[in-house]
Write an enzyme that holds these catalytic residues in place. Structure first.
Site, PDB file in Angstrom:
ATOM      1  N   GLY A  34       0.775  -1.226   0.000  1.00 16.96           N
ATOM      2  CA  GLY A  34       0.000   0.000   0.000  1.00 16.96           C
ATOM      3  C   GLY A  34       0.812   1.285   0.000  1.00 16.96           C
ATOM      4  N   GLY A  35       2.078   1.234  -0.346  1.00 20.36           N
ATOM      5  CA  GLY A  35       2.878   2.451  -0.401  1.00 20.36           C
ATOM      6  C   GLY A  35       2.411   3.394  -1.495  1.00 20.36           C
ATOM      7  N   ASN A  43       5.223  -3.691  -8.322  1.00 25.89           N
ATOM      8  CA  ASN A  43       5.554  -4.350  -7.057  1.00 25.89           C
ATOM      9  C   ASN A  43       6.209  -5.711  -7.286  1.00 25.89           C
ATOM     10  OD1 ASN A  43       4.563  -3.816  -3.980  1.00 25.89           O
ATOM     11  ND2 ASN A  43       4.722  -5.998  -4.371  1.00 25.89           N
ATOM     12  N   ASN A 102       1.841  -8.931  -0.301  1.00 25.03           N
ATOM     13  CA  ASN A 102       2.893  -8.131   0.326  1.00 25.03           C
ATOM     14  C   ASN A 102       2.253  -6.992   1.115  1.00 25.03           C
ATOM     15  OD1 ASN A 102       4.997  -5.520  -0.878  1.00 25.03           O
ATOM     16  ND2 ASN A 102       5.441  -6.824   0.847  1.00 25.03           N
ATOM     17  N   ARG A 182       6.750   5.999  -9.340  1.00 28.77           N
ATOM     18  CA  ARG A 182       5.824   5.901  -8.229  1.00 28.77           C
ATOM     19  C   ARG A 182       5.332   7.284  -7.797  1.00 28.77           C
ATOM     20  NH1 ARG A 182       6.422   0.884  -4.224  1.00 28.77           N
ATOM     21  NH2 ARG A 182       4.951   2.251  -3.139  1.00 28.77           N
ATOM     22  N   HIS A 263      11.330  -4.286   4.056  1.00 29.29           N
ATOM     23  CA  HIS A 263       9.907  -4.584   3.895  1.00 29.29           C
ATOM     24  C   HIS A 263       9.570  -5.148   2.513  1.00 29.29           C
ATOM     25  CE1 HIS A 263       5.710  -4.298   4.875  1.00 29.29           C
ATOM     26  NE2 HIS A 263       5.453  -3.425   3.919  1.00 29.29           N
ATOM     27  N   TRP A 264      10.449  -4.952   1.552  1.00 26.88           N
ATOM     28  CA  TRP A 264      10.147  -5.291   0.155  1.00 26.88           C
ATOM     29  C   TRP A 264      10.929  -6.534  -0.256  1.00 26.88           C
ATOM     30  CZ3 TRP A 264      10.681  -1.530  -4.579  1.00 26.88           C
ATOM     31  CH2 TRP A 264       9.508  -1.589  -5.335  1.00 26.88           C
TER      32      TRP A 264
END
Length: 289
Positions: A34-35, A43, A102, A182, A263-264
């Site tokens: 959700g970034g 993603n 994710n 992004r 996190h990724w």
């Protein structure tokens, strides 16, 4: 490199959901995080080809992102995302699927499995949201994410700080081009008017927060779906303690945690991720569902 992608939109509950797909075989639905400025294909750009060699890979833009509908249900966001994903499967004639999620997408995948376990073959959750979120203060990374549209509004500097400082372990590894793409997606006027991920507010905020903490859902202990939990030990967005928490709570969960990973994970540790997920999804489960 991503090849042979088919892209289209379908109507789910009267709202457009965009998705890309590649490959053939058992269906694997990949739900992104959700970034700001996120989308399905961006993603999972380092994973689609590897999985499409064995599976029918379906990669939607989550509601609120990319080319899908921009509004989400503020009172039960994970339930809404689960319903829309299930609706997408219905539109595609997919009875059951593996779900890979994710962060935000991980919470949506888990909620879908909790609501309708018969629709999910296996789960892969990478640093999923909704895990112990009412226990302790939010992380610095989550605060950075949730404040993106606040204050002076979105900016490239804000987004770069979030990605380089919190999303990955090695911020220098992220190319400027990815941040530029992004950022442009994050300032879509519809998104700015209705940010998809923000702090619950208003008289129902506390109820919403508790609903979004999936570890407080009593069904979690009974969910027998085979689940692979992947978590970067250096995750600054969702607390790595969530990995052992899921392992201890879910009856058929396995956990892999990696060092020097933020996190990724599917982007930073793509080769390892692709191998683990291919093996997990492609091998008969040792668990009885």
């Amino acid at each position: 490199m991503i090849t042979a992608l088919t892209e289209r939109s379908v109507s789910v509950a009267g709202k457009p959901i965009f998705f890309a797909e590649a490959g053939a075989g058992p269906a694997v639905v990949m739900l992104h995080g959700g970034g700001p400025g996120a989308s399905g294909v961006s993603n999972y750009s380092r994973n689609i080809d590897a999985l499409a060699a064995r599976f029918r890979v379906i990669v939607p833009d989550m509601p609120g992102y990319g080319r899908s509908v921009k509004r989400v249900d503020r009172h039960d966001p994970f339930g809404y995302l689960a319903d829309m994903t299930r609706g997408l499967l219905d539109q595609l004639g997919v009875t059951t699927a593996h779900l890979v999620g994710n962060s935000y997408g991980g919470a949506a995948a888990l909620r879908l499995a909790l609501d309708t376990p018969h629709r999910v073959d296996k789960l892969v959750l990478m640093g999923p949201g909704g895990i112990g979120t009412t226990r302790g203060a939010p992380t610095a990374g989550l605060n950075s994410l949730l404040s993106y549209y606040g204050g002076d509004g979105p900016s490239r500097d804000k987004l770069e700080a979030f990605i380089r400082n919190y999303l990955v372990y090695d911020g220098a590894s992220v190319p400027d081009e990815l941040i530029d793409l992004r950022y442009q997606a994050s300032i879509d006027p519809e998104v700015v008017a209705n940010p998809p991920l923000r702090r619950p507010s208003g008289p129902l905020a506390l109820r919403t927060l508790w609903r979004m903490d999936l570890t407080r859902d009593k069904r979690l202990r009974r969910l027998r779906t085979p689940t692979l939990v992947l978590w970067g030990r250096d995750d600054k967005v969702n607390k790595p303690a969530g990995g052992p928490l899921l392992l201890d709570t879910m009856p058929n969960a396995e956990l892999v945690m990696t060092s020097r990973t933020g996190h990724w994970m599917q982007w930073e540790r793509a080769e390892l991720f692709n191998r683990l997920v291919n093996e997990f999804l492609g091998t008969p489960s040792v668990f009885d569902k």
